[in-house]
Design an enzyme around this catalytic site. Structure first.
Site, PDB file in Angstrom:
ATOM      1  N   HIS A   1       4.933   8.792  19.416  1.00 17.70           N
ATOM      2  CA  HIS A   1       4.052   9.317  20.473  1.00 17.70           C
ATOM      3  C   HIS A   1       4.563  10.669  20.943  1.00 17.70           C
ATOM      4  CE1 HIS A   1       7.189   7.266  22.755  1.00 17.70           C
ATOM      5  NE2 HIS A   1       6.726   7.706  23.905  1.00 17.70           N
TER       6      HIS A   1
ATOM      7  N   HIS B   1       5.672  11.996  23.836  1.00 14.19           N
ATOM      8  CA  HIS B   1       6.619  12.263  24.928  1.00 14.19           C
ATOM      9  C   HIS B   1       7.812  13.092  24.438  1.00 14.19           C
ATOM     10  CE1 HIS B   1       5.119   8.742  27.634  1.00 14.19           C
ATOM     11  NE2 HIS B   1       4.451   9.863  27.841  1.00 14.19           N
TER      12      HIS B   1
ATOM     13  N   ASP C   1      10.925  13.114  24.979  1.00 18.19           N
ATOM     14  CA  ASP C   1      12.162  12.467  24.507  1.00 18.19           C
ATOM     15  C   ASP C   1      11.986  11.864  23.101  1.00 18.19           C
ATOM     16  OD1 ASP C   1      10.457  10.569  25.899  1.00 18.19           O
ATOM     17  OD2 ASP C   1      12.102   9.115  25.810  1.00 18.19           O
ATOM     18  N   HIS C   2      10.792  12.042  22.501  1.00 24.02           N
ATOM     19  CA  HIS C   2      10.557  11.564  21.132  1.00 24.02           C
ATOM     20  C   HIS C   2      10.205  12.696  20.162  1.00 24.02           C
ATOM     21  CE1 HIS C   2      10.575   7.273  22.356  1.00 24.02           C
ATOM     22  NE2 HIS C   2      10.366   7.869  23.518  1.00 24.02           N
TER      23      HIS C   2
ATOM     24  N   HIS D   1       1.213   2.549  26.388  1.00 27.28           N
ATOM     25  CA  HIS D   1       2.226   3.465  26.938  1.00 27.28           C
ATOM     26  C   HIS D   1       1.632   4.875  26.980  1.00 27.28           C
ATOM     27  CE1 HIS D   1       6.244   5.045  27.735  1.00 27.28           C
ATOM     28  NE2 HIS D   1       6.128   5.875  26.717  1.00 27.28           N
TER      29      HIS D   1
ATOM     30  N   ASP E   1       8.006   3.394  22.195  1.00 29.09           N
ATOM     31  CA  ASP E   1       8.111   2.900  23.574  1.00 29.09           C
ATOM     32  C   ASP E   1       7.073   1.817  23.866  1.00 29.09           C
ATOM     33  OD1 ASP E   1      10.114   4.695  23.865  1.00 29.09           O
ATOM     34  OD2 ASP E   1       9.107   5.968  25.348  1.00 29.09           O
TER      35      ASP E   1
ATOM     36  N   HIS F   1      14.316   3.041  22.740  1.00 24.68           N
ATOM     37  CA  HIS F   1      15.343   3.159  23.794  1.00 24.68           C
ATOM     38  C   HIS F   1      16.283   1.957  23.810  1.00 24.68           C
ATOM     39  CE1 HIS F   1      13.635   6.549  26.203  1.00 24.68           C
ATOM     40  NE2 HIS F   1      12.492   6.151  25.661  1.00 24.68           N
TER      41      HIS F   1
HETATM   42 FE    FE Z   1      10.684   7.337  25.538  1.00 27.02          FE
HETATM   43 ZN    ZN Z   2       7.567   7.454  25.956  1.00 29.30          ZN
END
Ligand code: FE
Ligand code: ZN
Length: 255
Positions: free
Chosen positions: A56, A58, A60-61, A114, A133, A171
């Site tokens: 996805h 985001h 942090d990905h 999400h 996530d 995570h």
């Molecule tokens: Fe994440």
């Molecule tokens: Zn995420």
């Protein structure tokens, strides 16, 4: 085929995953959180990167996408719906699409909730699924863009994969998730048996992934919404499985 999966801890609690198939000399990374951490390992081990896959959009990905792509001339793969917000995307994947990277084959499973465009990568031959996530060990992702109903359906898709499928999630949230599960699933013997194992892993800085679908079905409260004892614990005896899920998701948000 023997696929090698290397876990790369990134940022605070993210996991990126580096895949290597020797037979076709193919290197791919799932959700590179940050360039420097991922590049250090890629550079050391293979000094090439054919594909970048994102579950996805985001940050942090996808944080490492552009610099990795620039350095290694990799192809970036993401979901069609998110083609405007996945940095550097080259190939827009469709729901249920089968894709081959060298000898690594995967299927795209669409699992919104999400985010609107969240997907999982299911490597059927390897019995591996990368869940981003959406499904965590002992938990599930927050519902940011979709509805609880969508998240519930997405989790059911994953729950129906063969029980010996290994889950690699986005995570390391297992310890905190365990505390929540214990709160509302107190008499679950499988869960209690995991406490020591999880503490050992966390205290020695080791990942609690991968974990099997079968193991999660026995211990992850979000996959156990049909259990009478859990309906009891949230005081909703006559509610549907989906209503129980929704309740648990809300409770987790403020846990
Ligand atoms: Fe994440
Ligand atoms: Zn995420």
């Amino acid at each position: 085929m023997k696929l090698n999966v290397e876990i790369i801890p990134c940022l605070n609690d993210n996991y990126s995953y580096l895949l290597y198939d020797r037979s076709s000399d193919t290197v791919a990374i799932i959700d590179p959180s940050d360039f420097t951490t991922c590049d250090k390992i890629i550079n050391e081990k293979h000094n090439k990167l054919d594909y970048i896959l994102n579950t996805h959009h985001h940050l942090d990905h996808v944080g490492g996408n552009e610099k990795l792509k620039e350095k290694y001339k990799s192809k970036v793969l993401g979901f069609d719906l998110d083609k405007d917000r996945i940095p550097g995307i080259d190939i827009a994947l469709k729901e249920k699409q089968n894709f081959k990277m060298g000898n690594i084959s995967f299927e795209v499973i669409f699992i919104p909730g999400h985010t609107k465009g969240h997907i999982a990568f299911y490597l059927k031959d390897e019995k591996i699924v990368f869940t981003g996530d959406t499904l965590f060990s002992l938990g599930c992702g927050k519902v940011f863009e979709g509805t609880n109903e969508q998240m519930f359906r997405s989790l059911n898709k994953l729950k129906n994969l063969p029980i010996d499928t290994k889950i690699y999630c986005g995570h390391e949230y297992t310890k905190k998730n365990l505390e929540f599960c214990l709160e509302y699933d107190q008499n679950n013997e499988f869960l209690k048996k995991k406490i020591n194992w999880i503490n050992l892993k966390i205290n020695s800085n080791s990942p609690t992934v991968p974990i099997s679908i079968g193991e999660e079905k026995k211990t992850n409260i979000f996959l156990r919404c049909n259990e009478p004892s859990i309906k009891d614990a949230v005081n909703l005896n006559n509610a549907s499985e989906q209503e129980i899920f929704s309740k648990l998701r809300d409770l987790k948000d403020s846990f």
